[in-house]
Design a protein around this motif. Structure first.
Motif, mmCIF file in Angstrom:
data_model
loop_
_atom_site.group_PDB
_atom_site.id
_atom_site.type_symbol
_atom_site.label_atom_id
_atom_site.label_comp_id
_atom_site.label_asym_id
_atom_site.label_seq_id
_atom_site.Cartn_x
_atom_site.Cartn_y
_atom_site.Cartn_z
ATOM 1 N N GLY A 184 0.803 -1.203 0.000
ATOM 2 C CA GLY A 184 0.000 0.000 0.000
ATOM 3 C C GLY A 184 0.841 1.260 0.000
ATOM 4 N N ALA A 185 0.135 2.386 -0.115
ATOM 5 C CA ALA A 185 0.772 3.710 -0.126
ATOM 6 C C ALA A 185 -0.089 4.629 0.731
ATOM 7 C CB ALA A 185 0.885 4.240 -1.548
ATOM 8 N N SER A 186 0.233 4.708 2.010
ATOM 9 C CA SER A 186 -0.613 5.434 2.951
ATOM 10 C C SER A 186 -0.179 6.882 3.114
ATOM 11 C CB SER A 186 -0.593 4.758 4.322
ATOM 12 O OG SER A 186 -1.334 5.543 5.255
ATOM 13 N N PRO A 187 -1.148 7.829 3.078
ATOM 14 C CA PRO A 187 -0.825 9.237 3.297
ATOM 15 C C PRO A 187 -0.996 9.684 4.740
ATOM 16 C CG PRO A 187 -3.067 9.070 2.517
ATOM 17 C CD PRO A 187 -2.546 7.652 2.633
ATOM 18 N N CYS B 44 -4.512 0.455 0.147
ATOM 19 C CA CYS B 44 -3.770 -0.803 0.224
ATOM 20 C C CYS B 44 -4.514 -1.923 -0.481
ATOM 21 C CB CYS B 44 -3.512 -1.185 1.685
ATOM 22 S SG CYS B 44 -5.015 -1.518 2.629
ATOM 23 N N MET B 45 -3.801 -3.036 -0.681
ATOM 24 C CA MET B 45 -4.414 -4.232 -1.224
ATOM 25 C C MET B 45 -3.719 -5.470 -0.654
ATOM 26 S SD MET B 45 -3.062 -4.299 -5.175
ATOM 27 C CE MET B 45 -1.347 -4.033 -5.598
ATOM 28 N N GLN B 46 -4.462 -6.558 -0.651
ATOM 29 C CA GLN B 46 -3.949 -7.853 -0.211
ATOM 30 C C GLN B 46 -3.908 -8.781 -1.413
ATOM 31 O OE1 GLN B 46 -6.520 -10.110 2.372
ATOM 32 N NE2 GLN B 46 -4.831 -11.261 3.252
ATOM 33 N N LEU B 47 -2.815 -9.512 -1.555
ATOM 34 C CA LEU B 47 -2.681 -10.443 -2.669
ATOM 35 C C LEU B 47 -3.139 -11.835 -2.248
ATOM 36 C CD1 LEU B 47 0.815 -9.427 -4.118
ATOM 37 C CD2 LEU B 47 -1.454 -8.677 -4.869
ATOM 38 N N LEU B 48 -4.090 -12.389 -3.008
ATOM 39 C CA LEU B 48 -4.483 -13.781 -2.847
ATOM 40 C C LEU B 48 -3.757 -14.588 -3.921
ATOM 41 C CD1 LEU B 48 -8.299 -13.291 -2.148
ATOM 42 C CD2 LEU B 48 -6.393 -13.333 -0.510
ATOM 43 N N GLN B 49 -4.174 -15.823 -4.159
ATOM 44 C CA GLN B 49 -3.450 -16.678 -5.105
ATOM 45 C C GLN B 49 -3.438 -16.103 -6.510
ATOM 46 O OE1 GLN B 49 -1.933 -19.515 -3.835
ATOM 47 N NE2 GLN B 49 -0.798 -19.469 -5.756
ATOM 48 N N SER B 50 -4.601 -15.699 -6.996
ATOM 49 C CA SER B 50 -4.682 -15.163 -8.355
ATOM 50 C C SER B 50 -5.469 -13.859 -8.408
ATOM 51 C CB SER B 50 -5.333 -16.185 -9.295
ATOM 52 O OG SER B 50 -6.633 -16.528 -8.836
ATOM 53 N N VAL C 224 -7.223 -8.091 -3.445
ATOM 54 C CA VAL C 224 -8.354 -7.484 -2.760
ATOM 55 C C VAL C 224 -7.979 -6.045 -2.425
ATOM 56 C CG1 VAL C 224 -9.989 -7.630 -0.855
ATOM 57 C CG2 VAL C 224 -8.964 -9.722 -1.773
ATOM 58 N N LEU C 225 -8.700 -5.093 -3.011
ATOM 59 C CA LEU C 225 -8.453 -3.675 -2.803
ATOM 60 C C LEU C 225 -9.470 -3.124 -1.812
ATOM 61 C CD1 LEU C 225 -7.165 -4.441 -5.576
ATOM 62 C CD2 LEU C 225 -7.653 -2.108 -6.320
ATOM 63 N N TYR C 226 -9.057 -2.153 -0.999
ATOM 64 C CA TYR C 226 -9.911 -1.632 0.065
ATOM 65 C C TYR C 226 -10.029 -0.115 -0.022
ATOM 66 C CZ TYR C 226 -8.887 -6.212 2.140
ATOM 67 O OH TYR C 226 -8.746 -7.563 2.359
ATOM 68 N N ALA C 227 -11.205 0.400 0.331
ATOM 69 C CA ALA C 227 -11.406 1.845 0.394
ATOM 70 C C ALA C 227 -12.617 2.130 1.265
ATOM 71 C CB ALA C 227 -11.612 2.433 -0.998
ATOM 72 N N GLY C 228 -12.620 3.307 1.890
ATOM 73 C CA GLY C 228 -13.733 3.694 2.741
ATOM 74 C C GLY C 228 -14.043 5.176 2.597
ATOM 75 N N ALA C 229 -15.160 5.589 3.181
ATOM 76 C CA ALA C 229 -15.566 6.994 3.149
ATOM 77 C C ALA C 229 -16.208 7.350 4.480
ATOM 78 C CB ALA C 229 -16.545 7.240 2.000
ATOM 79 N N GLY C 230 -15.943 8.572 4.935
ATOM 80 C CA GLY C 230 -16.525 9.033 6.185
ATOM 81 C C GLY C 230 -17.957 9.500 5.977
ATOM 82 N N ILE C 231 -18.866 8.958 6.782
ATOM 83 C CA ILE C 231 -20.291 9.267 6.656
ATOM 84 C C ILE C 231 -20.707 10.212 7.780
ATOM 85 C CG2 ILE C 231 -22.595 8.311 6.358
ATOM 86 C CD1 ILE C 231 -20.418 7.282 4.359
ATOM 87 N N THR C 232 -21.303 11.345 7.395
ATOM 88 C CA THR C 232 -21.885 12.283 8.350
ATOM 89 C C THR C 232 -23.345 12.498 7.980
ATOM 90 O OG1 THR C 232 -21.398 14.286 7.081
ATOM 91 C CG2 THR C 232 -19.637 13.436 8.504
ATOM 92 N N GLY C 233 -24.004 13.385 8.703
ATOM 93 C CA GLY C 233 -25.406 13.655 8.415
ATOM 94 C C GLY C 233 -25.632 14.277 7.059
ATOM 95 N N GLU C 234 -24.562 14.825 6.443
ATOM 96 C CA GLU C 234 -24.669 15.462 5.131
ATOM 97 C C GLU C 234 -24.337 14.516 3.982
ATOM 98 O OE1 GLU C 234 -25.710 18.644 4.900
ATOM 99 O OE2 GLU C 234 -25.911 18.603 7.087
ATOM 100 N N SER C 235 -24.087 13.271 4.275
ATOM 101 C CA SER C 235 -23.594 12.339 3.256
ATOM 102 C C SER C 235 -24.663 11.938 2.258
ATOM 103 C CB SER C 235 -23.036 11.081 3.923
ATOM 104 O OG SER C 235 -21.808 11.358 4.560
ATOM 105 N N SER C 236 -24.207 11.742 1.018
ATOM 106 C CA SER C 236 -25.036 11.221 -0.064
ATOM 107 C C SER C 236 -24.507 9.841 -0.439
ATOM 108 C CB SER C 236 -24.969 12.151 -1.273
ATOM 109 O OG SER C 236 -25.249 11.475 -2.470
ATOM 110 N N PRO C 237 -25.347 8.806 -0.487
ATOM 111 C CA PRO C 237 -24.870 7.465 -0.849
ATOM 112 C C PRO C 237 -24.136 7.448 -2.185
ATOM 113 C CG PRO C 237 -27.074 7.320 0.051
ATOM 114 C CD PRO C 237 -26.767 8.781 -0.090
ATOM 115 N N GLU C 238 -24.630 8.192 -3.172
ATOM 116 C CA GLU C 238 -23.985 8.206 -4.495
ATOM 117 C C GLU C 238 -22.586 8.810 -4.413
ATOM 118 O OE1 GLU C 238 -27.096 9.227 -3.885
ATOM 119 O OE2 GLU C 238 -28.111 7.518 -4.806
ATOM 120 N N LYS C 239 -22.445 9.920 -3.675
ATOM 121 C CA LYS C 239 -21.151 10.580 -3.578
ATOM 122 C C LYS C 239 -20.158 9.759 -2.753
ATOM 123 C CE LYS C 239 -22.801 15.306 -4.310
ATOM 124 N NZ LYS C 239 -22.982 16.663 -3.720
ATOM 125 N N GLU C 240 -20.646 9.069 -1.724
ATOM 126 C CA GLU C 240 -19.742 8.248 -0.911
ATOM 127 C C GLU C 240 -19.261 7.043 -1.712
ATOM 128 O OE1 GLU C 240 -18.714 9.676 1.540
ATOM 129 O OE2 GLU C 240 -20.307 11.110 1.930
#
Length: 407
Positions: free
Chosen positions: A206-209, A361-367, A370-386
């Protein structure tokens, strides 16, 4: 600290390549971690010869030199891992350093194997003993979870929650962990670039900021509040970035979380700079930097460890308050984060300790990867934008794999 190994049989005749070091470690079934600090041109590698690499809660101040790799949540499947630097390589040096207490026979075996390794580019890497529950979350399910989160926030059950997802992609022909690491070095000069490979645990890169805890050689403690995301384009820069109220509020919550951790240990004297716009790969974020000169704060000799245990998991990867946000994540995400959104980094090197949140980051399986990502949800969040925000974040590792398009 490690010392340079001497002796005709122990030292390779020429500086080993990164590929040879990683390949030799995996051929011998040894844990290995490679990393490059932000804004540096030097890659570093440590190889552990230890039988037991699981540890309890890390204590940074008394730790030996090595590399920490810790999960989002410690449980029966995911443990805190410490890769001790029994053998340490640095791209600026021709010879490895070997810890004084390292087993001479094991060291000799590794260095002998190193002289003949790396002649072929193998596609072998460690895979996890268990893949956990679930891996991918479809768009409809993720957006439904965001809607439920907004309802919970509006009902004042919590202020913020971070919802993540995983995406499986095929590993391209010819891809190797080292080729991925080298691609990240070029793509992410401002990030902690890492490759961690542990038998039974798997291979992560991975490449973490995002700094979690840093204590440099001058005893200066640092951490950051990082949140808010928007893509960077040819028309945008840090100078003209415009942030929505949602991102400003999200970043303020993370900033408040860090300050509350300082309050818990009654630390009042710290420097706070920000928020400011920073670039991380193809994205921009809002970041506030916190700094403490520990030489001027003698009452906090274990500040690094104390703040590590208070901060993790941070508001930037979990939510606020921590307990209801964590409960919501475990109920609604539908998959096992494993080491995603945990933390990792070198401990007690010559330049100190630098621990980062395991993002982009990502995890390598056999072939597959698996890539991972998340978004912070607040009361102003839109499902489409997240959902779109997670797409932008996934692009960092998709570029490493060689794919740029969205699904």
């Amino acid at each position: 600290m490690a010392t340079a190994l001497t002796g005709e049989k122990a030292t390779p005749s020429a500086a080993p390549t990164l590929s040879a070091i990683i390949t030799t470690a995996m051929d011998l079934g040894l844990p290995v971690a490679a990393w490059r600090l932000p804004l540096s041109s030097v890659w570093q590698v440590c190889v552990s010869l230890q039988q037991e690499i699981r540890i309890e809660q890390p204590v940074l101040e008394s730790s030996q030199f090595g590399f920490l790799f810790c999960p989002f949540q410690v449980n029966e499947h995911h443990h805190n891992i410490f890769i001790k630097a029994d053998i340490y390589f640095n791209s600026e040096k021709g010879e490895p350093d070997v810890a004084n207490e390292a087993n001479p026979a094991a060291v000799g075996q590794f260095l002998t194997a190193l002289t003949t390794s790396g002649s072929t580019q193998k596609q072998n890497w460690y895979t996890p003993a268990s893949n956990g529950r679930g891996t991918e979350q479809p768009e409809t399910a993720y957006k439904a979870a965001v809607k439920n989160a907004v309802k919970a926030i509006e009902a004042e059950e919590m202020d913020k929650v971070v919802l993540s997802r995983a995406l499986k992609l095929p590993v391209p022909e010819g891809f190797t962990p080292v080729s991925g690491f080298e691609a990240m070095l070029k793509l992410h000069p401002r990030a902690l670039v890492s490759l961690v490979a542990v038998p039974g645990v798997g291979t992560w890169m991975g490449a973490s900021p995002e700094i979690l805890v840093s204590v440099d050689e001058n005893k200066v403690f640092r951490t950051v509040a990082l949140a808010g995301t928007q893509p960077i384009t040819n028309a945008t820069s840090t100078a003209n970035a415009i942030w929505r109220q949602k991102e400003i509020e999200e970043q303020a919550l993370v900033e408040r979380y860090v300050i509350n951790c300082f309050k818990k240990i009654r630390l009042r004297d710290y420097t706070e700079i920000g928020p400011k716009t920073i670039v991380a790969g193809n994205l921009m974020h809002l970041r506030t930097d916190f700094k403490v000169d520990m030489r001027e704060e003698p009452d906090f000799p274990n500040l690094g460890t104390d703040m590590l245990h208070l901060l993790h998991p941070t508001s930037a990867v979990c939510g606020m308050p921590k307990e209801p946000a964590l409960a919501f994540i475990l109920e609604h995400e539908g998959y096992d984060r494993s080491y995603y959104s945990g933390y990792l980094g070198p401990v007690n090197s010559t330049v100190g300790t630098q621990l980062y949140v395991n993002l982009r980051c990502m995890q390598l399986l056999q072939s597959e990867a698996v890539l991972y990502a998340g978004a912070g949800i607040t009361g102003e969040s839109s499902p489409e934008k997240e959902w779109l925000e997670t797409q932008y974040k996934l692009q960092a590792m998709r570029r490493v794999l060689g794919g740029l398009s969205f699904d």
